[in-house]
Structure formats: C-alpha cells, structure tokens
Design a protein around this motif. Structure first.
Motif, short mmCIF file in Angstrom:
data_model
loop_
_atom_site.label_atom_id
_atom_site.label_comp_id
_atom_site.label_asym_id
_atom_site.label_seq_id
_atom_site.Cartn_x
_atom_site.Cartn_y
_atom_site.Cartn_z
N ARG A 45 10.13 0.17 3.84
CA ARG A 45 9.59 0.32 5.20
C ARG A 45 10.49 1.24 6.04
O ARG A 45 9.99 2.06 6.81
CB ARG A 45 9.46 -1.05 5.87
N LEU A 46 11.80 1.11 5.87
CA LEU A 46 12.74 1.98 6.59
C LEU A 46 12.57 3.44 6.16
O LEU A 46 12.55 4.33 7.00
CB LEU A 46 14.18 1.52 6.32
N TYR A 47 12.42 3.68 4.88
CA TYR A 47 12.25 5.05 4.39
C TYR A 47 10.95 5.65 4.92
O TYR A 47 10.88 6.84 5.23
CB TYR A 47 12.28 5.10 2.87
N GLU A 48 9.94 4.81 5.05
CA GLU A 48 8.69 5.29 5.64
C GLU A 48 8.90 5.62 7.12
O GLU A 48 8.41 6.63 7.62
CB GLU A 48 7.59 4.25 5.47
N GLU A 49 9.65 4.77 7.81
CA GLU A 49 9.94 5.01 9.23
C GLU A 49 10.69 6.33 9.43
O GLU A 49 10.42 7.07 10.38
CB GLU A 49 10.79 3.85 9.77
N TYR A 50 11.57 6.67 8.51
CA TYR A 50 12.32 7.93 8.57
C TYR A 50 11.50 9.11 8.04
O TYR A 50 11.97 10.24 8.07
CB TYR A 50 13.62 7.82 7.76
N GLY A 51 10.31 8.85 7.54
CA GLY A 51 9.47 9.93 7.04
C GLY A 51 9.84 10.41 5.64
O GLY A 51 9.39 11.47 5.21
N LEU A 52 10.62 9.63 4.92
CA LEU A 52 11.05 10.03 3.58
C LEU A 52 9.94 9.81 2.56
O LEU A 52 9.87 10.52 1.55
CB LEU A 52 12.30 9.26 3.16
N ILE A 53 9.11 8.82 2.80
CA ILE A 53 7.94 8.57 1.94
C ILE A 53 6.76 8.28 2.87
O ILE A 53 6.94 7.81 3.99
CB ILE A 53 8.14 7.39 0.96
N THR A 54 5.59 8.58 2.39
CA THR A 54 4.38 8.31 3.17
C THR A 54 3.33 7.72 2.23
O THR A 54 2.47 8.44 1.72
CB THR A 54 3.84 9.59 3.84
N PRO A 55 3.44 6.42 1.99
CA PRO A 55 2.46 5.80 1.09
C PRO A 55 1.07 5.84 1.70
O PRO A 55 0.91 5.91 2.92
CB PRO A 55 2.97 4.35 0.97
N GLY A 56 0.09 5.82 0.83
CA GLY A 56 -1.29 5.76 1.29
C GLY A 56 -1.55 4.40 1.92
O GLY A 56 -0.74 3.48 1.82
N ARG A 57 -2.67 4.29 2.58
CA ARG A 57 -3.05 3.02 3.20
C ARG A 57 -4.47 2.69 2.82
O ARG A 57 -5.32 3.58 2.69
CB ARG A 57 -2.97 3.11 4.74
N THR A 58 -4.71 1.42 2.64
CA THR A 58 -6.08 0.96 2.40
C THR A 58 -6.78 0.93 3.76
O THR A 58 -6.15 1.13 4.81
CB THR A 58 -6.11 -0.45 1.79
N GLY A 59 -8.08 0.65 3.74
CA GLY A 59 -8.84 0.53 4.99
C GLY A 59 -8.25 -0.54 5.89
O GLY A 59 -8.31 -0.43 7.11
N GLY A 60 -7.67 -1.58 5.31
CA GLY A 60 -7.06 -2.66 6.09
C GLY A 60 -5.63 -2.39 6.49
O GLY A 60 -5.00 -3.21 7.14
N GLY A 61 -5.06 -1.24 6.08
CA GLY A 61 -3.71 -0.87 6.49
C GLY A 61 -2.62 -1.24 5.49
O GLY A 61 -1.44 -1.04 5.75
N THR A 62 -2.99 -1.79 4.33
CA THR A 62 -2.00 -2.15 3.32
C THR A 62 -1.44 -0.89 2.67
O THR A 62 -2.19 0.01 2.29
CB THR A 62 -2.63 -3.04 2.23
N ARG A 63 -0.11 -0.85 2.55
CA ARG A 63 0.52 0.31 1.91
C ARG A 63 0.19 0.34 0.42
O ARG A 63 0.21 -0.69 -0.25
CB ARG A 63 2.04 0.24 2.06
N ARG A 64 -0.05 1.55 -0.09
CA ARG A 64 -0.27 1.77 -1.52
C ARG A 64 0.60 2.93 -1.95
O ARG A 64 0.45 4.06 -1.48
CB ARG A 64 -1.74 2.09 -1.80
N TYR A 65 1.51 2.66 -2.88
CA TYR A 65 2.46 3.66 -3.37
C TYR A 65 1.93 4.30 -4.65
O TYR A 65 1.36 3.63 -5.50
CB TYR A 65 3.82 3.01 -3.62
N SER A 66 2.17 5.59 -4.78
CA SER A 66 1.72 6.35 -5.95
C SER A 66 2.89 6.62 -6.88
O SER A 66 4.05 6.36 -6.55
CB SER A 66 1.12 7.68 -5.48
#
Length: 162
Positions: free
Chosen positions: A36-57
């Motif tokens: 979550r911290l890495y996403e906050e810093y913009g280091l990773i940007t996981p996809g999101r489902t329609g409900g907002g759940t993170r999905r990592y590739s």
C-alpha cells in the motif's frame, strides 16, 4: 462498461491484474502495508476491480522485485521512484532509437538501391565506425594529433611553458 472488461480479459496475464493483495504480498515477500505504501508513492499501480479491490499483475510482481533490489542497494523510496522512471524512459528511448535506425536504413535503401548496406557484427565493446551520408566509412582521426596536423596535441596548463 463491458468494453473495458473485455479489453482487460484480452490483455496478457503479465499486465492484467490477477493477484489479490495478500497473494501479491506473499509472492513478493513484502507485507500488505508495504504494498500500500509503494502504491502511495507511485512505485506500483495495481489494477482495480469494479469494487475497488487491488489486483496485481506479473508486471507488478517484477517491478516489486526491482524495488527490493533497490532497497537492498540502500535507495530510499523517492530515489526508487526516480530510478524506475528513468529505467522506463530509457527503455522507451531505446525502442524509439531502434525504430528510427530501421527507418533510416529503409530510407537509405530507397534512395540508393544500388548501394549494399555494410553489415558487420556489433560488438558492444568496440565503437561503431562513423559513416558519411552515403554510408561510406569516415577515415578515423589520427590520435594524438591536432586537427591542423601540427604534431602531437599538447595539454595546456596554467604554469610556465618551456
């Protein structure tokens, strides 16, 4: 939006988010809070489902491995962001350069179809010879000589000249 979900399903698994955050945490060796911290810093940007759940590739997991390497090298999160951005931009520039080289070769062939292109194996340790516009090799400059041919180039210093 059915078009967007169709597009996502047609993407390769390497870029389509398929792992939940707990699975991504386990596969990457990072904790959920770190992801979550890495996403906050913009280091990773996981996809999101329609409900907002993170999905990592798979791409995200590869990027997390690179983040781990940089952390091990002592780089802070802001620095990691800059390194990742520069690596991405460098890759784009390298792809653009390859495309431009191919375009140039094609244009040269169209301009002068009688001239055969000089193809030599590329050795990264040996610089490529310079060529003229017509594809002829330029004569290498004499080493240790000035452009005027006066003899060896001399380094100038601020002291006395004898």
């Amino acid at each position: 939006m059915p078009e967007e979900s169709d597009r996502r399903e047609s993407e390769s698994p390497s870029v389509r988010g398929v792992y939940g955050i707990s699975v991504a945490a386990e596969l990457s060796g990072f904790g959920v809070a770190a992801l979550r911290l890495y996403e906050e810093y913009g280091l990773i940007t996981p996809g999101r489902t329609g409900g907002g759940t993170r999905r990592y590739s798979d791409f995200d997991l590869t990027r997390l491995r690179r983040i781990a390497e940089l952390i091990d090298a002592g780089v802070n999160l802001v620095g990691i962001g800059r390194v990742l951005d520069l690596e991405h931009r460098t890759g784009e520039l390298e792809r653009d350069n390859l495309r431009l080289e191919a375009d140039n070769a094609q244009l040269r062939a169209e301009q002068d179809p009688a001239a055969e292109p000089v193809r030599e194996p590329a050795d990264p340790a040996v610089p490529a010879p310079e060529t003229t516009r017509r594809g002829r090799r330029r004569r290498p400059a004499a080493r240790g000589r000035t452009g005027s041919g006066d003899g060896p180039a001399r380094e100038r210093t601020g002291g006395d000249h004898h």
